[in-house]
Design an enzyme around this catalytic site. Structure first.
Site, PDB file in Angstrom:
ATOM      1  N   ASN A 159      56.603   6.438  52.381  1.00 43.00           N
ATOM      2  CA  ASN A 159      56.273   5.528  53.484  1.00 43.00           C
ATOM      3  C   ASN A 159      57.133   4.283  53.355  1.00 43.00           C
ATOM      4  O   ASN A 159      56.795   3.340  52.630  1.00 43.00           O
ATOM      5  CB  ASN A 159      54.783   5.166  53.458  1.00 43.00           C
ATOM      6  N   GLU A 160      58.247   4.315  54.073  1.00 41.20           N
ATOM      7  CA  GLU A 160      59.242   3.253  53.979  1.00 41.20           C
ATOM      8  C   GLU A 160      58.793   2.020  54.767  1.00 41.20           C
ATOM      9  O   GLU A 160      57.844   2.102  55.566  1.00 41.20           O
ATOM     10  CB  GLU A 160      60.571   3.770  54.538  1.00 41.20           C
TER      11      GLU A 160
END
Ligand code: GLP
Length: 258
Positions: A159-160
């Site tokens: 989850n950037e």
């Protein structure tokens, strides 16, 4: 200025060990306790697992507990956080290979109880697959525990920055820092996949217990931001500050800027 109650509970959630081994043994012991407690109840232990160099010591200790102390994993069901896309499971850099080499090949966990996102799907099939991944976790009653590392971009799973708090399992684009950090594994940054399938922030936050492990000075700056920074999608790990059931297990080097 942060709310004092939040500050105090965050402080309690941080455990700092003088070295990586101490931190890894603590987490492995917590996981073993969950497995044993579930065995006594005749239940499955539903574990969310992570890859990367950080959890290797935890996995080594779990293997030792199995081989030398008879801890059985037959009641364990696992869901891995993420996988590169595209990625074939037999490739050296796949998270399937990583998990087999570091953990699964050495345990008595039944193969059908292991879940790792499938990097071989066609693009059109991915969303339905991700929805099913979420459903399977729910069908088992949710994750009893999620183990996390942290990327230098602030990602958890993959989850950037920009990932939303209510995000679920999905296909994502990988950030530049993340691809840079993976370049050694792939023999160059241009060979690192540009996408991945990852559990979402919400999937992770729904786990009943979360252990975020960070080791070495490489993680000091991002740990400082993740634990002390404003809660924001720009550093997805900051969303965890809102939870009571998170423990941050650090070595002294990773904790050096707190
Ligand atoms: C990858 C994984 C993450 C992991 C991160 C940090 O991006 N998808 O789950 O936390 O790497 O890796 P390392 O532990 O090697 O620093």
């Amino acid at each position: 200025m942060k709310n004092k109650v939040l500050e105090n509970s965050l402080q309690q959630a941080i455990k700092v060990y003088s070295n990586a081994d101490g931190a890894s043994l603590y987490v492995a012991d917590k996981i073993a306790q969950i497995i044993k407690r579930k065995q006594e109840l005749g239940d499955f232990a539903i574990l969310g697992l992570a890859t990367g160099s950080t959890p290797k010591g935890v996995y080594k200790e779990l293997v030792r507990l199995h081989q030398n102390e008879g801890l059985s994993f037959q009641n364990v069901v696992t869901f891995n956080l993420d996988e590169y896309y595209p990625m074939h499971p037999v490739e050296e850099q796949s998270y399937v290979t990583f998990m087999r080499q570091n953990l699964f090949n050495h345990l008595d966990i039944p193969a059908h109880q292991i879940h790792i996102p499938d990097g071989t799907l066609s693009l059109e099939g991915i969303q339905a697959y991700c929805d099913l991944y979420e459903q399977k976790i729910k069908d088992f009653g949710g994750l009893d525990m999620q183990l996390l590392g942290i990327g230098r971009s602030g990602h958890i799973g993959f989850n950037e920055p920009g990932s939303l708090k209510d995000s679920m399992t999905r296909l994502v684009n990988l950030n530049d820092i993340t691809r840079e950090d993976a370049s050694d594994d792939f023999g160059g940054k241009d060979r690192v996949p540009t996408q991945a399938i990852t559990m979402g922030i919400q999937t992770i936050m729904q786990a009943k217990q979360i252990f975020l492990l960070a080791l070495s000075e490489r993680k000091a700056a991002i740990i400082q931001q993740a634990l002390r920074g404003e809660i924001s999608a720009e550093v997805p790990a900051t969303f965890l500050q809102q939870l009571e059931h998170v423990e941050y297990i650090l070595d002294q080097k990773a904790a050096s800027l707190l």
